[in-house]
Design an enzyme around this catalytic site. Structure first.
Site, PDB file in Angstrom:
ATOM      1  CG  HIS A  42      -1.878   1.018   1.403  1.00 38.62           C
ATOM      2  ND1 HIS A  42      -1.588   2.291   1.829  1.00 38.62           N
ATOM      3  CD2 HIS A  42      -3.224   0.997   1.175  1.00 38.62           C
ATOM      4  CE1 HIS A  42      -2.713   3.008   1.870  1.00 38.62           C
ATOM      5  NE2 HIS A  42      -3.715   2.246   1.476  1.00 38.62           N
ATOM      6  CG  ASP A  68       0.632  -1.962   6.073  1.00 36.73           C
ATOM      7  OD1 ASP A  68      -0.321  -1.965   6.887  1.00 36.73           O
ATOM      8  OD2 ASP A  68       0.554  -1.468   4.936  1.00 36.73           O
ATOM      9  CD  GLN A  72      -7.000  -3.940   4.341  1.00 37.67           C
ATOM     10  OE1 GLN A  72      -7.925  -4.665   4.703  1.00 37.67           O
ATOM     11  NE2 GLN A  72      -7.184  -2.676   3.978  1.00 37.67           N
ATOM     12  CE  LYS A 105      -7.340   0.575   6.190  1.00 33.57           C
ATOM     13  NZ  LYS A 105      -7.769   0.991   4.866  1.00 33.57           N
ATOM     14  CB  CYS A 154      -3.808   3.424  -1.542  1.00 33.88           C
ATOM     15  SG  CYS A 154      -4.786   4.897  -1.304  1.00 33.88           S
TER      16      CYS A 154
END
Ligand SMILES: Cc1ncc(COP(=O)(O)O)c(C=O)c1O
Ligand SMILES: Cc1ncc(COP(=O)(O)O)c(C=O)c1O
Lengths: 154, 415, 415, 154
Positions: free
Chosen positions: C132, C209, C212, C235, C373
């Site tokens: 991302h 990261d 998600q 999220k 993104c």
């Protein structure tokens, strides 16, 4: 106004005569010239700032102890009571007192040998003030561990 | 001094506004809550709380990137809030309104994106002795990083900046002046127009820390002439986690982005990345959508009442507070500037502020005690901290009366 | 493939959880809302919305600095949320949980505080082609600032990292690996344990990261062995404007503060400033108190349902979606990794994703379209963008059916 | 299902035959070798990316115009219609068309001379798609102003 009476009583439980007395006239207040151990305690919340100085000889006993700094009534009284309590104890004994005082203040159960220290009990109803009461004790622990760092209440 | 008669002295909007704040209807320790800590963080009116909750229940989606209805609604509400904020401080254009997480981030953004790339040894950043840590530490950090020097204008015993000294210091190699609008510790309102005019004569850009300006004063960045103006939603009856950096477009244009991430780019490739246009260049990642929307609702709320009425109400109430405090034996007011917002520090005899705070809290009176994130002010005044009562639009004279009663009790306890 | 029977296949908690989300009960453009855009931002359960609103109505004040009751309650709630987040990712200690405004800020924090002071020419930061923008641009910026080099591990046509190539690249002068847990564009779940083990053999610290990861998978940072793990509340069914950087204490200790301001200091004077202890050193200014408290409520909500049940539900639903999409003439799935979360990109004939998005929205179906993104992913696959349907715990097979119906209509219109 | 019928009608109003035709077979698609004016339009939202190339001679008239790039049906059709409309207009005339098209798309009132362009009217009910329809026109404006920068829809 029964209400106010209870509250007055509670406040007076926090600010007992003994506490106010030690806050107004702290014992062993000052600075040691050649301390063997020292530590600083900072409570960033209210700006309490205490320095503890100790002289511990080869016999592992606290021969001299004093403190300086400024803070609220609770933290100053607690430090003052601390110096009275710890003077002439061995390091091991002192650590045991630290343990029982901090446990009593935070969990409310431990028994303390020195009865004067029960004067701090009023603090237990004020969770935001417990840190003030424990500040000097944390600093003492830091000093004894020769962690010459700053102890904070955060 | 008479009690100010809210309902007759001022518009009914402000007289009744206390009812809009649900937090103020509660009891604390068996007493009606007397909230005198708005300078730390203000309470929210129902309309702000409900706007945020309704947004979450009905309109939430990520902004800017979506083609579907909720995303459109969220984007409209979010960008609509930016428009409100733009009008609130009278910026020339919405591109000058950078949405941040608060005043602190806004100031760090300027330190890192404006100062860091262009300042070096020999350059100076000028602040005052009155500043909040958030308007000190970011400059200390960037000075450390660049070799620039932080210089500090003195204050007098009343808590006012010594203007001659400040102007004198502008003669040096000052490349930025960072100054508060209103002191959170002492309430001093700085004479910004005069100071900014002087700074601009030396071509010194000026950042204003407006955290304590927006709740009390009508702010017009064009009238002030400042180059940056930073403020937080939570001090002006909006949510935490939302704030604004106003910056003049020409300056923002020249500055590199602060953070990298989604939304602040037009095009990303491993050969190079094209940054988005203002203000998006400075807004990396998913923003605090609900917080910003709540901030917009707070602006609406304030403007419906009117900043002038708010100011008048607070001034009258502050006068009353000062006069009532004056009647208490052993009270010493800290911060006695001629031009002062409704923020009042004080000491009572030699009772440590922290003890005062506890005793007052026990009576339902919430004040702030300590250094108020302004240690240099405390050190300058030789105090370990102060007790501070800060007033907002929802306070009334009964709050003051409960404060003074509670202080009398503290005096009795500490005998 | 049969429709998954929610109520029988899985625990009742997850079967009924859709009712907890007020946003899902509305109609959009005359159709019941079919929300398939949770990867962009998830909806909130009533309990999160209400926790935040109740906090604002009853407990709000600034944290850490106050002696009064509300400040104590706010601090307890705020720090209590940190404890919940600590448990949620199984960090060793709450000092390792730095509260940020989101994933993007968390990654920028590491880029600026971990990399910038210690990386230079010759050093490499390793990422993958799957990232991302928030896990690309911060590294591009810090590479530009330090002279370090950004190197990018390739992906295959299914959207999986080419592990051999990745491991090969670790031989170089890599000083940090930054890698996603789950790709937001293609749904790929990366084999993190294997990758991190390999990286650690080369003494390369690893940032994950996790934006998600958290909504779909049970995350255990100790089991993963990662050095940093970044994620966002919004999220995972919490508010916008709140996020977490988990960092190993030893690393965080060594890092200088990121931003300066209130709360992150122990002592400020113009001679020098002493920074606060972990995690406060990295939390400058008034934090997003309500957002963090809402984040904590979202953790409670997820844990009451159970991450395993969530994962099972989503896997079954994703299988169903893939099979139903496969029945539509002209559908091409983008992202076909073996191990995939319930995020599915696709194309329909040569209809531009943006047009698909509009046609679906007109039928109440909210999908995301565009580059998500993740422009480098799109460029790698030679696509201008994709349509993406992302599933969360509250979706059901009726959502999938409405998606496929709406796609059939798009096919008819573009004939 | 009257409902669905209305919606189908609305969608068909957006995706009129003329729009779909221009999207499928864009006119004047390609690249000019020596353009006198050029500009790029980017819509970061959906990844639309168009480049416009023009040849404008001393007579201030558009002699050649074409575009390349990729985008959604609306943006490509709009660009394609633009090239047809603007070819052989003077710069002043072209600016007038830009003005009336963008006004019509965003405020919905202006009259447009070239009737074909009314095919874009369906977009007005889709606020999120207006940017797609105006992208090429913003780029044209940028090209004519010799602002050789990138036009975006943000
Ligand atoms: C994989 C991934 N990383 C990072 C981010 C950035 O998260 P945020 O925008 O909440 O900072 C996102 C979401 O936008 C994402 O999906
Ligand atoms: C004068 C002043 N400046 C800056 C700040 C920092 O604002 P925030 O904590 O919202 O970033 C505050 C409040 O804490 C303040 O009172």
């Amino acid at each position: 106004m029964t209400h106010d009476v209870t509250q007055d009583a509670e406040l007076q439980d926090l600010y007992r005569e003994l506490i106010l007395d030690h806050a107004r006239s702290p014992r062993n207040f000052g600075r040691l010239n050649n301390p063997t151990h020292a530590a600083e305690g900072i409570n960033p919340l209210c700006g309490d700032k205490l320095k503890l100085y100790l002289k511990i000889d080869a016999d592992e006993r606290v021969h001299e102890i004093c403190f300086e700094g400024s803070g609220c009534a609770i933290s100053v009284a607690s430090a003052s009571l601390l110096t009275e309590t710890v003077a002439s104890l061995t390091v091991t004994e002192a650590e045991a007192v630290i343990e029982s005082v901090t446990t009593r203040l935070t969990h409310g159960s431990a028994v303390i040998k020195n009865e004067k220290l029960y004067a701090l009990d009023g603090v237990r109803k004020y969770p935001m003030r417990v840190k003030c009461a424990t500040l000097a004790w944390h600093a003492l622990h830091a000093a004894l561990s020769s962690q010459n760092t700053t102890a904070t209440t955060e | 001094m008479n009690r100010p008669q809210q309902s007759s002295d001022f518009g009914t909007a402000i007289a009744n506004c206390r009812n809009d704040f649900p937090a103020l209807k509660q009891s604390v320790n068996g007493h009606p809550l007397t909230y005198l800590d708005s300078a730390a963080s203000a309470q929210q009116p129902t309309v702000v709380i409900d706007t945020v909750a309704r947004y979450q229940r009905e309109d939430h989606a990520n902004v800017h990137r979506g083609v579907h209805t909720l995303s459109g609604r969220a984007t409209d509400a979010y960008e609509g809030a930016r428009d409100k904020l733009c009008k609130f401080v009278n910026a020339t254009s919405r591109t000058e309104i950078v949405l941040t997480s608060g005043t602190t981030e806004a100031i760090n953004l300027v330190a890192q994106s404006f100062c860091r790339p262009r300042f070096g040894p020999g350059d100076q950043i000028l602040i005052t002795h009155l500043e909040h840590h958030s308007n000190i530490v970011p400059w200390q950090i960037v000075c450390e990083q660049t070799g620039a020097e932080l210089v500090v204008a003195p204050i007098d015993d009343a808590g006012q900046i010594e203007l001659e000294a400040l102007f004198e210091m502008m003669q040096g190699k000052v490349r930025l002046l960072a100054i508060g609008h209103v002191s959170n510790a002492l309430g001093t309102i700085n004479p910004l127009r005069q100071i900014i005019e002087q700074a601009h004569q030396h071509d010194i850009p000026v950042l204003v820390d407006g955290a304590q300006g927006v709740p009390h004063l009508r702010v017009d960045v064009q009238e002030l002439g400042c180059d940056f103006y930073a403020f937080s939603a939570h001090k002006m009856f909006g949510p935490t986690g939302s704030g604004v950096l106003f910056g003049r477009e020409a300056l923002l244009e020249e500055m590199p982005p602060y953070q990298g991430g989604g939304d602040m780019i037009l095009e990303v490739s491993f050969d190079g990345t094209i940054f988005n246009e203002l203000p998006h260049k400075f807004e990396a990642g998913t923003p605090n959508i609900s917080g910003v929307i709540g901030h917009g609702a707070a602006v609406d709320y304030l403007q419906a009442i009117g900043m002038q009425d708010i100011h008048d109400h607070e001034t009258a109430l502050h006068d009353y507070m000062v006069s009532e405090l004056g009647k208490i034996d052993g009270i010493r007011l800290i911060g006695t500037a001629e031009n002062q917002a409704s923020v009042q520090s004080f000491m009572l005899n030699d009772i440590h502020p922290h003890d005062l705070g506890t005793i007052l809290d026990q009576q339902g009176v919430a004040i702030r005690t300590g250094h108020h994130c302004a240690m240099p002010v405390m050190e300058r005044l030789g105090l370990p901290g102060t007790a501070r009562a800060s007033l907002a639009l929802y306070n009334n004279s009964a709050d003051i009366d409960r404060l003074t009663e509670a202080l009398e009790k503290a005096r009795r306890i500490f005998g």
